[in-house]
Design a protein around this motif. Structure first.
Motif, PDB file in Angstrom:
ATOM      1  N   ILE A  75      41.295  57.835  30.619  1.00 29.40           N
ATOM      2  CA  ILE A  75      41.519  56.590  29.888  1.00 29.40           C
ATOM      3  C   ILE A  75      43.023  56.328  29.738  1.00 29.40           C
ATOM      4  O   ILE A  75      43.776  57.194  29.315  1.00 29.40           O
ATOM      5  CB  ILE A  75      40.864  56.630  28.491  1.00 29.40           C
ATOM      6  N   HIS A  76      43.445  55.126  30.127  1.00 33.87           N
ATOM      7  CA  HIS A  76      44.812  54.656  29.941  1.00 33.87           C
ATOM      8  C   HIS A  76      44.743  53.280  29.272  1.00 33.87           C
ATOM      9  O   HIS A  76      43.662  52.758  29.020  1.00 33.87           O
ATOM     10  CB  HIS A  76      45.559  54.564  31.278  1.00 33.87           C
ATOM     11  N   PHE A  77      45.899  52.695  29.030  1.00 39.35           N
ATOM     12  CA  PHE A  77      45.947  51.378  28.394  1.00 39.35           C
ATOM     13  C   PHE A  77      46.973  50.484  29.080  1.00 39.35           C
ATOM     14  O   PHE A  77      48.012  50.955  29.538  1.00 39.35           O
ATOM     15  CB  PHE A  77      46.312  51.510  26.907  1.00 39.35           C
ATOM     16  N   ILE A  78      46.639  49.211  29.148  1.00 38.42           N
ATOM     17  CA  ILE A  78      47.574  48.198  29.645  1.00 38.42           C
ATOM     18  C   ILE A  78      48.088  47.412  28.445  1.00 38.42           C
ATOM     19  O   ILE A  78      47.312  46.854  27.684  1.00 38.42           O
ATOM     20  CB  ILE A  78      46.883  47.232  30.641  1.00 38.42           C
ATOM     21  N   GLN A  79      49.400  47.423  28.286  1.00 40.70           N
ATOM     22  CA  GLN A  79      50.048  46.667  27.215  1.00 40.70           C
ATOM     23  C   GLN A  79      50.903  45.572  27.854  1.00 40.70           C
ATOM     24  O   GLN A  79      51.782  45.858  28.667  1.00 40.70           O
ATOM     25  CB  GLN A  79      50.942  47.575  26.369  1.00 40.70           C
ATOM     26  N   VAL A  80      50.609  44.335  27.518  1.00 39.55           N
ATOM     27  CA  VAL A  80      51.369  43.209  28.060  1.00 39.55           C
ATOM     28  C   VAL A  80      52.389  42.760  27.021  1.00 39.55           C
ATOM     29  O   VAL A  80      52.056  42.585  25.842  1.00 39.55           O
ATOM     30  CB  VAL A  80      50.437  42.030  28.439  1.00 39.55           C
ATOM     31  N   ASP A  81      53.626  42.624  27.480  1.00 44.27           N
ATOM     32  CA  ASP A  81      54.731  42.217  26.611  1.00 44.27           C
ATOM     33  C   ASP A  81      54.368  40.982  25.786  1.00 44.27           C
ATOM     34  O   ASP A  81      53.838  40.005  26.324  1.00 44.27           O
ATOM     35  CB  ASP A  81      55.954  41.902  27.499  1.00 44.27           C
ATOM     36  N   LYS A  82      54.619  41.042  24.476  1.00 37.69           N
ATOM     37  CA  LYS A  82      54.444  39.929  23.538  1.00 37.69           C
ATOM     38  C   LYS A  82      52.977  39.607  23.215  1.00 37.69           C
ATOM     39  O   LYS A  82      52.702  38.629  22.518  1.00 37.69           O
ATOM     40  CB  LYS A  82      55.148  38.669  24.046  1.00 37.69           C
ATOM     41  N   LEU A  83      52.038  40.405  23.727  1.00 36.49           N
ATOM     42  CA  LEU A  83      50.625  40.190  23.396  1.00 36.49           C
ATOM     43  C   LEU A  83      50.147  41.309  22.477  1.00 36.49           C
ATOM     44  O   LEU A  83      50.496  42.478  22.663  1.00 36.49           O
ATOM     45  CB  LEU A  83      49.755  40.163  24.653  1.00 36.49           C
ATOM     46  N   ASN A  84      49.345  40.951  21.482  1.00 37.93           N
ATOM     47  CA  ASN A  84      48.815  41.950  20.555  1.00 37.93           C
ATOM     48  C   ASN A  84      47.588  42.631  21.143  1.00 37.93           C
ATOM     49  O   ASN A  84      46.714  41.977  21.696  1.00 37.93           O
ATOM     50  CB  ASN A  84      48.440  41.296  19.220  1.00 37.93           C
ATOM     51  N   GLY A  85      47.545  43.937  21.006  1.00 41.49           N
ATOM     52  CA  GLY A  85      46.393  44.687  21.489  1.00 41.49           C
ATOM     53  C   GLY A  85      46.617  45.307  22.851  1.00 41.49           C
ATOM     54  O   GLY A  85      47.435  44.837  23.636  1.00 41.49           O
ATOM     55  N   LYS A  86      45.859  46.366  23.106  1.00 42.29           N
ATOM     56  CA  LYS A  86      45.949  47.071  24.386  1.00 42.29           C
ATOM     57  C   LYS A  86      44.625  46.954  25.137  1.00 42.29           C
ATOM     58  O   LYS A  86      43.572  46.914  24.522  1.00 42.29           O
ATOM     59  CB  LYS A  86      46.276  48.546  24.152  1.00 42.29           C
ATOM     60  N   ILE A  87      44.711  46.916  26.459  1.00 42.70           N
ATOM     61  CA  ILE A  87      43.513  46.813  27.292  1.00 42.70           C
ATOM     62  C   ILE A  87      43.177  48.200  27.834  1.00 42.70           C
ATOM     63  O   ILE A  87      43.945  48.764  28.623  1.00 42.70           O
ATOM     64  CB  ILE A  87      43.735  45.854  28.475  1.00 42.70           C
ATOM     65  N   PRO A  88      42.053  48.802  27.415  1.00 39.64           N
ATOM     66  CA  PRO A  88      41.690  50.118  27.963  1.00 39.64           C
ATOM     67  C   PRO A  88      41.270  50.004  29.413  1.00 39.64           C
ATOM     68  O   PRO A  88      40.588  49.053  29.810  1.00 39.64           O
ATOM     69  CB  PRO A  88      40.522  50.557  27.071  1.00 39.64           C
ATOM     70  N   VAL A  89      41.701  50.963  30.212  1.00 36.12           N
ATOM     71  CA  VAL A  89      41.347  50.982  31.634  1.00 36.12           C
ATOM     72  C   VAL A  89      41.142  52.434  32.041  1.00 36.12           C
ATOM     73  O   VAL A  89      41.824  53.329  31.529  1.00 36.12           O
ATOM     74  CB  VAL A  89      42.454  50.321  32.494  1.00 36.12           C
ATOM     75  N   ILE A  90      40.182  52.675  32.925  1.00 37.95           N
ATOM     76  CA  ILE A  90      39.978  54.025  33.429  1.00 37.95           C
ATOM     77  C   ILE A  90      40.823  54.167  34.689  1.00 37.95           C
ATOM     78  O   ILE A  90      40.530  53.562  35.715  1.00 37.95           O
ATOM     79  CB  ILE A  90      38.492  54.309  33.725  1.00 37.95           C
ATOM     80  N   LEU A  91      41.884  54.948  34.566  1.00 36.14           N
ATOM     81  CA  LEU A  91      42.777  55.129  35.710  1.00 36.14           C
ATOM     82  C   LEU A  91      42.142  56.132  36.669  1.00 36.14           C
ATOM     83  O   LEU A  91      41.875  57.277  36.310  1.00 36.14           O
ATOM     84  CB  LEU A  91      44.140  55.652  35.233  1.00 36.14           C
ATOM     85  N   GLU A  92      41.875  55.669  37.872  1.00 36.85           N
ATOM     86  CA  GLU A  92      41.260  56.508  38.904  1.00 36.85           C
ATOM     87  C   GLU A  92      41.664  55.976  40.263  1.00 36.85           C
ATOM     88  O   GLU A  92      42.189  54.866  40.393  1.00 36.85           O
ATOM     89  CB  GLU A  92      39.738  56.493  38.761  1.00 36.85           C
ATOM     90  N   GLY A  93      41.436  56.767  41.299  1.00 36.27           N
ATOM     91  CA  GLY A  93      41.782  56.336  42.639  1.00 36.27           C
ATOM     92  C   GLY A  93      41.015  55.092  43.042  1.00 36.27           C
ATOM     93  O   GLY A  93      39.829  54.971  42.741  1.00 36.27           O
ATOM     94  N   GLY A  94      41.703  54.151  43.710  1.00 37.03           N
ATOM     95  CA  GLY A  94      41.052  52.927  44.162  1.00 37.03           C
ATOM     96  C   GLY A  94      41.809  51.689  43.741  1.00 37.03           C
ATOM     97  O   GLY A  94      42.909  51.772  43.171  1.00 37.03           O
ATOM     98  N   GLU A  95      41.228  50.535  44.035  1.00 36.03           N
ATOM     99  CA  GLU A  95      41.842  49.253  43.697  1.00 36.03           C
ATOM    100  C   GLU A  95      41.218  48.705  42.420  1.00 36.03           C
ATOM    101  O   GLU A  95      40.046  48.356  42.387  1.00 36.03           O
ATOM    102  CB  GLU A  95      41.665  48.270  44.855  1.00 36.03           C
ATOM    103  N   ILE A  96      42.012  48.658  41.370  1.00 39.25           N
ATOM    104  CA  ILE A  96      41.552  48.198  40.055  1.00 39.25           C
ATOM    105  C   ILE A  96      42.076  46.786  39.813  1.00 39.25           C
ATOM    106  O   ILE A  96      43.257  46.510  40.029  1.00 39.25           O
ATOM    107  CB  ILE A  96      42.055  49.146  38.942  1.00 39.25           C
ATOM    108  N   ASN A  97      41.191  45.898  39.389  1.00 42.80           N
ATOM    109  CA  ASN A  97      41.577  44.503  39.144  1.00 42.80           C
ATOM    110  C   ASN A  97      41.515  44.188  37.647  1.00 42.80           C
ATOM    111  O   ASN A  97      40.557  44.559  36.973  1.00 42.80           O
ATOM    112  CB  ASN A  97      40.631  43.540  39.885  1.00 42.80           C
ATOM    113  N   ILE A  98      42.544  43.494  37.165  1.00 41.59           N
ATOM    114  CA  ILE A  98      42.582  43.117  35.751  1.00 41.59           C
ATOM    115  C   ILE A  98      42.961  41.649  35.611  1.00 41.59           C
ATOM    116  O   ILE A  98      43.957  41.208  36.181  1.00 41.59           O
ATOM    117  CB  ILE A  98      43.585  43.970  34.958  1.00 41.59           C
ATOM    118  N   GLU A  99      42.128  40.899  34.879  1.00 44.62           N
ATOM    119  CA  GLU A  99      42.468  39.515  34.521  1.00 44.62           C
ATOM    120  C   GLU A  99      42.779  39.509  33.030  1.00 44.62           C
ATOM    121  O   GLU A  99      41.889  39.672  32.200  1.00 44.62           O
ATOM    122  CB  GLU A  99      41.280  38.581  34.806  1.00 44.62           C
TER     123      GLU A  99
END
Length: 243
Positions: A75-99
């Motif tokens: 488990i990792h997190f994506i934090q976007v500058d100036k946005l509140n909250g973190k997006i959990p993502v399962i970091l693993e081999g492959g192509e991961i898409n995030i909208e």
């Protein structure tokens, strides 16, 4: 004939560009409504002491890309500058898409790899159940607001335990869905995380947790979380039975 050769060449080149080695990951993201900014890939620090950024990339024309290598799902997190909250993502081999949903990061969409697709399905179903139960939960909180506050103030464990039992009944559908999940999804990384939660939940016996753990795919048992569960179960087995 030249056109056919050209098409084949282009296809080979594209395939070569997209082919990832074992453990390689590429996260491609879009930030609709945000043309520029920064995105941070974060993970929990050792021993659970806070969150640490392990990579930082720029948003260019509403898009970003993060590349790297990992040895196992985590488990990792994506934090976007100036946005509140973190997006959990399962970091693993492959192509991961995030909208990224800039208005509510919790509504962001993740997919592309097996575990992230399963994670999204699990989250969607959990949200659906919680929405259905929300009315009953709010009614319970309003009805028992004064009792809860008084019990907390006086440390009345009898009253708190009684309220907890009532609340657990309301949440039963959500609880059942969560803790039954590993039985039907033995290969999903979410299952090993849920099994870990079961180990720390007093409602489950050591044997119940062990049965669920043994049913998981071998690949999950070899993860850091899986090894931690096994170690804890081994320690519990060595403890003398309580009379």
């Amino acid at each position: 004939m030249k056109k056919i050769i050209l098409l084949v060449t282009v296809a080979v080149v594209l395939f070569s560009c997209n082919k990832l080695g074992k453990g390689d990951y590429i996260i491609t993201g879009t930030t609709k409504g945000m043309k520029t900014g920064k995105v941070y890939l974060e993970k929990q620090s050792p021993m659970g002491m806070g969150i640490t950024a392990i990579d930082t990339v720029k948003i260019v024309d509403g898009k970003f890309e993060i590349k790297g290598k990992t040895s196992e799902p985590e488990i990792h997190f994506i934090q976007v500058d100036k946005l509140n909250g973190k997006i959990p993502v399962i970091l693993e081999g492959g192509e991961i898409n995030i909208e990224v949903d800039k208005d509510s990061v919790f509504k962001s969409k993740i997919g592309g790899t097996y575990n992230n697709d399963e994670f999204s399905k699990f989250t969607d179903e959990s949200t659906k159940i919680q929405k259905k139960l929300q009315k009953n939960v709010m009614a319970f909180q309003m009805k028992n607001k004064t009792i809860i506050e008084e019990a907390q103030k006086t440390n009345d464990t009898v009253a708190m335990n009684k309220l907890k039992k009532e609340y657990d009944i309301i949440q039963k559908e959500m609880t059942d869905y969560t803790f039954d999940y590993p039985k039907t999804h033995p290969k999903s990384f979410i299952s090993v995380l849920i099994t870990q939660a079961m180990l720390n939940n007093g409602n489950f016996t050591e044997k119940e947790v062990e049965k669920v753990f043994n049913s998981l795919d071998e690949s999950l048992k070899k993860t850091k979380t899986g090894k931690s569960i096994k170690q804890n179960l081994d320690v519990l087995k060595k403890k003398p039975a309580q009379k």
